[in-house]
Design a protein around this motif. Structure first.
Motif, PDB file in Angstrom:
ATOM      1  N   ASP A 101     113.528  37.171  -3.166  1.00 22.60           N
ATOM      2  CA  ASP A 101     114.067  37.504  -4.622  1.00 22.60           C
ATOM      3  C   ASP A 101     113.159  38.645  -5.020  1.00 22.60           C
ATOM      4  OD1 ASP A 101     111.898  36.036  -5.242  1.00 22.60           O
ATOM      5  OD2 ASP A 101     112.862  34.334  -5.415  1.00 22.60           O
ATOM      6  N   LEU A 102     113.196  38.810  -6.394  1.00 26.12           N
ATOM      7  CA  LEU A 102     112.557  39.921  -7.245  1.00 26.12           C
ATOM      8  C   LEU A 102     111.331  39.354  -7.338  1.00 26.12           C
ATOM      9  CD1 LEU A 102     114.891  41.616  -9.598  1.00 26.12           C
ATOM     10  CD2 LEU A 102     113.889  42.584  -7.592  1.00 26.12           C
ATOM     11  N   SER A 103     111.017  37.948  -7.456  1.00 25.59           N
ATOM     12  CA  SER A 103     109.419  37.144  -7.530  1.00 25.59           C
ATOM     13  C   SER A 103     108.776  37.349  -6.283  1.00 25.59           C
ATOM     14  CB  SER A 103     109.822  35.871  -8.185  1.00 25.59           C
ATOM     15  OG  SER A 103     110.410  35.927  -9.554  1.00 25.59           O
ATOM     16  N   ASN A 104     109.229  37.715  -5.286  1.00 24.42           N
ATOM     17  CA  ASN A 104     108.623  37.462  -3.987  1.00 24.42           C
ATOM     18  C   ASN A 104     108.354  36.101  -3.717  1.00 24.42           C
ATOM     19  OD1 ASN A 104     108.598  40.100  -2.940  1.00 24.42           O
ATOM     20  ND2 ASN A 104     106.669  40.682  -3.947  1.00 24.42           N
ATOM     21  N   LEU A 143     119.616  39.674  -7.939  1.00 26.03           N
ATOM     22  CA  LEU A 143     118.380  39.970  -7.234  1.00 26.03           C
ATOM     23  C   LEU A 143     117.246  39.010  -7.603  1.00 26.03           C
ATOM     24  CD1 LEU A 143     118.261  43.970  -6.850  1.00 26.03           C
ATOM     25  CD2 LEU A 143     118.789  42.310  -5.036  1.00 26.03           C
ATOM     26  N   ALA A 144     117.186  38.466  -8.764  1.00 20.66           N
ATOM     27  CA  ALA A 144     116.237  37.628  -9.329  1.00 20.66           C
ATOM     28  C   ALA A 144     116.301  36.235  -8.918  1.00 20.66           C
ATOM     29  CB  ALA A 144     116.145  37.922 -10.705  1.00 20.66           C
ATOM     30  N   LYS A 145     117.618  35.942  -8.908  1.00 17.24           N
ATOM     31  CA  LYS A 145     117.853  34.415  -8.352  1.00 17.24           C
ATOM     32  C   LYS A 145     117.066  33.886  -6.898  1.00 17.24           C
ATOM     33  CE  LYS A 145     122.407  34.436  -6.874  1.00 17.24           C
ATOM     34  NZ  LYS A 145     123.777  33.749  -6.961  1.00 17.24           N
ATOM     35  N   PHE A 193     123.484  45.913  -6.689  1.00 16.51           N
ATOM     36  CA  PHE A 193     123.132  44.481  -7.226  1.00 16.51           C
ATOM     37  C   PHE A 193     122.553  44.263  -8.466  1.00 16.51           C
ATOM     38  CE2 PHE A 193     122.419  44.160  -2.540  1.00 16.51           C
ATOM     39  CZ  PHE A 193     123.377  43.258  -2.299  1.00 16.51           C
ATOM     40  N   SER A 194     122.943  43.410  -9.345  1.00 15.74           N
ATOM     41  CA  SER A 194     122.626  43.309 -10.667  1.00 15.74           C
ATOM     42  C   SER A 194     121.277  42.596 -10.723  1.00 15.74           C
ATOM     43  CB  SER A 194     123.496  42.512 -11.682  1.00 15.74           C
ATOM     44  OG  SER A 194     123.342  41.214 -10.896  1.00 15.74           O
ATOM     45  N   ALA A 195     120.552  42.762 -11.779  1.00 19.57           N
ATOM     46  CA  ALA A 195     119.340  42.084 -12.044  1.00 19.57           C
ATOM     47  C   ALA A 195     119.126  40.560 -11.621  1.00 19.57           C
ATOM     48  CB  ALA A 195     118.180  42.444 -13.238  1.00 19.57           C
ATOM     49  N   TYR A 237     116.063  48.088  -6.607  1.00 24.12           N
ATOM     50  CA  TYR A 237     116.321  47.403  -7.925  1.00 24.12           C
ATOM     51  C   TYR A 237     116.957  48.566  -9.194  1.00 24.12           C
ATOM     52  CZ  TYR A 237     115.144  45.472 -12.470  1.00 24.12           C
ATOM     53  OH  TYR A 237     115.320  44.848 -13.919  1.00 24.12           O
ATOM     54  N   ASP A 238     117.646  48.174  -9.711  1.00 26.99           N
ATOM     55  CA  ASP A 238     118.314  48.888 -10.800  1.00 26.99           C
ATOM     56  C   ASP A 238     118.594  50.441 -10.575  1.00 26.99           C
ATOM     57  OD1 ASP A 238     119.291  49.230 -13.476  1.00 26.99           O
ATOM     58  OD2 ASP A 238     117.162  50.182 -14.172  1.00 26.99           O
ATOM     59  N   GLY A 239     119.037  50.471  -9.301  1.00 31.10           N
ATOM     60  CA  GLY A 239     119.359  51.915  -8.758  1.00 31.10           C
ATOM     61  C   GLY A 239     118.638  52.783  -8.287  1.00 31.10           C
ATOM     62  N   LYS A 240     117.142  52.036  -8.241  1.00 24.96           N
ATOM     63  CA  LYS A 240     116.183  52.887  -7.724  1.00 24.96           C
ATOM     64  C   LYS A 240     115.558  52.115  -6.546  1.00 24.96           C
ATOM     65  CE  LYS A 240     114.094  52.598 -12.008  1.00 24.96           C
ATOM     66  NZ  LYS A 240     115.388  52.339 -12.681  1.00 24.96           N
ATOM     67  N   VAL A 241     114.806  52.931  -5.761  1.00 25.39           N
ATOM     68  CA  VAL A 241     114.059  52.390  -4.429  1.00 25.39           C
ATOM     69  C   VAL A 241     112.687  52.666  -4.810  1.00 25.39           C
ATOM     70  CG1 VAL A 241     113.916  52.549  -2.034  1.00 25.39           C
ATOM     71  CG2 VAL A 241     115.960  53.038  -3.089  1.00 25.39           C
TER      72      VAL A 241
END
Length: 747
Positions: free
Chosen positions: A98-101, A84-86, A79-81, A238-242
């Motif tokens: 989303d990335l903002s919780n 995940l961010a929207k 997933f792109s940033a 996120y970004d290929g990392k866990v």
């Protein structure tokens, strides 16, 4: 001859395929050295975090995923940033939506005008997590028509999100001897990305499962549960990392957040939340002490990320020893703090400490939430954390400075506890009471109550002092939500009475690796009420807009939507919808177990669904179950009694769902009816602590004098926040556990 060559070619192809499996790749990469960054020079992290080849014969290994139906959905991409961010419009891709919780959805097919028409679309019985030691706190993930979730027993499932039918199931097989769990056995969810489902397990393993089959792809040992390290939070992809943190602040651990490569599980970086000697923050601990090696500061919840700033945000938990500050003079950074790190390297960016030198267990357990809002004509990048203190800490996420004032003010002192002279006090409203008043004592506490009492930050020593808020909060782990339409922040709060007193012993004599390490006595005041709040706070003023008061603690989590709705769960099993603007209650549905997990929403083929896991909670003392309920405007069932039993999806594997309330043993090995100690561990330890020495929600049994008949009655019928066990334990089991409890008072 032709058949011979075809067979030979087939064998060669088979050898090529089997020599290139993900397991072999993971095993080979384990021989490489990790790229460790951050303040990790004090330990050999490679010994802590190792990637292992999946082995079905190893301790804690999978018993084999169950494949129930063909999986036709597509594999999750990297997933792109932006994806995940929207805010989640169709899928629910991260634990916080989303990335903002934010736990906010821009969907509005379900809204204040029609939410009263919500009915059950489907129900699935997950088939595990029945024993009282388990708690159902998970937020499901939904992607491309498939839901991924986990039970308190750490069984992971993939379900058809339209029908609830099970696709596959994985049993992580936690060690039966696992005993370093402070607050009940639970998991708050999973993560998804790169074609894998990522899970942090209670025994401090991080695993990746194949999204379509449930097969184990890789497994990483994050730390040692025997030393007190556990994982209860959902990881973040996120970004290929866990990313995952560790719990265990009550066991003298060294807290940290770490990032792992999603492809093979190798550690990328690890950032300790306690500074090494000579590092920034070490001046807030005693010189030449080992407090920073076992000083706590765990990471209880799923982080948030701002891709534009490339920062990852989270809050840290309590110090160790939790309630005894006599040997850790100073503010004790970075415990009880909101922290920001570089998402790529783990490099420290900023921090804000909410409670200096904490001796009350007022650590921030609620997930941080990111938001953008216009203040005084300027768009501000904000972050908010709802504290156990009962305040919101509203900060600028670019630098950690308060967006709304937070003032350092003098607080009461105790020389023996080495208390901080000041504490940060946010400008605005508290969402729970912070003082025990004379009127409170007359109204709520038993007539025989003669103890001292005070308010937030009142210190204690050898005499018990009753305070508010309690270690349950204020805000505890149940996630909050932010709605950009109302510009309100929605938070659950708890309001109950806890008493504290110092052991009167040398804390240095009490530390033992892997043993509970809190340094003092704490317990709820018996026969006193527990209450909860559901509150809307104006994010621009930190003032209460509306508030609902409950006669029980609020212990689930919140979802808010563009449909001007707020959804939350209640201890009595209800999922409730409020008007997000004014707080009017406009819909509810009562399920068959405590609703102690956050709701989510998603959309498939233009239809919006609301879903929640109702499985009960140990610390909330609620009725246990194992079901996910999913609602829609086109649902068929308006009440629990309307749902035909043959329409409830069930797990087809051998650990079948309970047939009735008395059959709630789940998949664990059968415990002998005369094994009172094990029955106690499975049902009582989270609330009453190891050997009854005091837990998070029950009195210290070593100081409670009760005859055997009284103990049996209490276990049978329950009272206050303690649930009855007559429906979940046999008479012989109750007799055995009562005898064990009675024996504890002699200590």
């Amino acid at each position: 001859m032709k058949r011979y060559f075809l067979s030979l070619i087939a064998v060669l192809l088979l050898l090529i395929v089997t020599s290139c499996t993900p397991q072999d790749k993971s095993s080979n990469q384990n021989e490489e050295k990790s790229n460790i960054q951050g303040n990790n020079k004090q330990e050999n992290i490679q010994e802590k975090s190792t990637v292992t080849k999946p082995d079905t014969k190893s301790d804690g290994a999978n018993t084999g995923p169950f494949h129930h139906m063909d999986y036709k959905a597509k594999a999750a991409p990297k997933f792109s940033a932006d994806e995940l961010a929207k805010n989640p419009e169709g899928d629910w891709l991260t634990n916080g939506g989303d990335l903002s919780n934010s736990r906010y959805s821009p969907m509005d097919s379900i809204n204040t005008s029609n939410v009263k028409n919500l009915k059950v679309e489907w129900v699935t019985s997950l088939g595990s997590g029945f024993e009282f030691k388990y708690s159902g706190e998970a937020t499901p993930i939904v992607y491309d028509g498939v839901m991924f979730t986990i039970t308190g027993a750490n069984h992971i499932q993939a379900l058809d999100a339209k029908t609830g039918k099970m696709i596959w199931e994985y049993n992580a097989k936690l060690p039966e001897e696992l005993n370093t769990v402070c607050c009940g056995w639970t998991s708050r969810g999973v993560a998804l990305g790169d074609g894998k489902v990522f899970v942090g397990l209670l025994d401090a393993r991080l695993i990746a499962l194949d999204q379509k089959t449930g097969d184990l792809v890789w497994e990483t040992r994050v730390d040692d549960w025997e030393k007190g390290y556990t994982i209860t939070s959902a990881p973040l992809y996120y970004d290929g990392k866990v990313y995952t943190g560790v719990a265990g602040g009550e066991y003298g651990i060294k807290g940290h957040l770490a990032a792992y490569d999603s492809g093979h599980g190798k550690e990328v970086w690890r950032k300790f939340t306690l500074p090494a000697q000579g590092e920034k923050g070490s001046e807030t601990w005693p010189k030449d002490s080992d407090n920073m090696l076992r000083g706590g500061a765990p990471v209880w919840q799923t982080p948030a990320v701002d891709p534009e700033l490339n920062m990852i945000y989270f809050s840290t938990g309590n110090t160790s020893p939790d309630l005894d500050g006599s040997n850790r003079e100073g503010d004790n950074l970075y415990a009880n703090s909101v922290m920001a790190l570089d998402a790529d390297t783990g490099e420290y960016k900023w921090h804000f400490q909410e409670v200096h030198h904490d001796i009350w267990d007022l650590d921030p357990a609620n997930p941080v939430v990111l938001f953008d809002v216009e203040m005084k004509g300027k768009l501000r990048k904000g972050i908010v954390q709802a504290g156990k203190t009962g305040w919101l800490y509203i900060l600028d996420r670019t630098n950690g400075e308060p967006l709304i004032g937070i003032e350092e003010k003098p607080v009461p002192q105790n020389e023996k506890q080495k208390t901080s002279p000041t504490q940060p006090i946010p400008i605005g409203d508290a969402f729970v009471p912070q003082t025990v008043t004379d009127e409170d004592v007359k109204r709520d506490l038993p007539k025989e109550f003669k103890g001292e009492y005070g308010d937030i930050f009142t210190p204690f020593w050898d005499k018990p002092v009753t305070l508010k808020p309690s270690p349950q909060g204020g805000a505890n782990w149940p996630p909050s939500a932010y709605n950009p339409n109302t510009e309100y922040f929605y938070v659950l709060g708890n309001d109950n009475y806890f008493a504290y007193a110092h052991y009167g012993e040398d804390e240095e004599d009490k530390f033992e690796e892997g043993k509970e390490y809190i340094g003092s006595v704490w317990q709820p005041v018996e026969k006193s009420p527990s209450r909860g709040t559901v509150t809307a706070m104006d994010i621009k003023t930190n003032k209460i807009v509306w508030q609902k008061n409950w006669d029980t603690i609020a212990y689930s989590g919140i979802l808010t939507t563009k449909g001007n709705l707020v959804f939350t769960g209640h201890n009595d099993g209800r999922i409730i919808a409020y008007n997000a603007t004014n707080g009017d209650e406009i819909w509810d549905f009562k399920m068959d177990a405590g609703a102690n997990a956050p709701p989510i929403t998603y959309e498939i083929d233009g239809k919006q669904y609301i879903s929640i896991y109702a499985a009960g909670n140990t610390l909330a003392g609620t009725k246990h179950g194992d079901k996910i309920y999913t609602f829609s405007l086109e649902g068929k069932y308006g009440s629990l009694d309307d749902i035909p039993k043959d329409q409830i999806n069930t797990s087809p594997v051998k650990h079948k769902a309970a047939k009735n309330e008395k059959d709630q043993k789940g998949p664990d090995k059968k415990v002998a009816a005369n094994d009172g100690k094990t029955i106690y561990k499975n049902n009582c330890l989270a609330c009453h602590g190891a050997e009854g020495a005091g837990g998070h929600n029950g009195p210290n049994l070593q100081e409670t004098e009760m005859d055997l008949d009284a103990v049996i009655k209490q276990v049978n019928k329950g009272s206050g926040s303690m649930p009855p066990f007559e429906q979940t334990l046999s008479k012989d089991e109750i007799q055995s556990v009562a005898e064990y409890v009675k024996s504890l008072s002699k200590k």
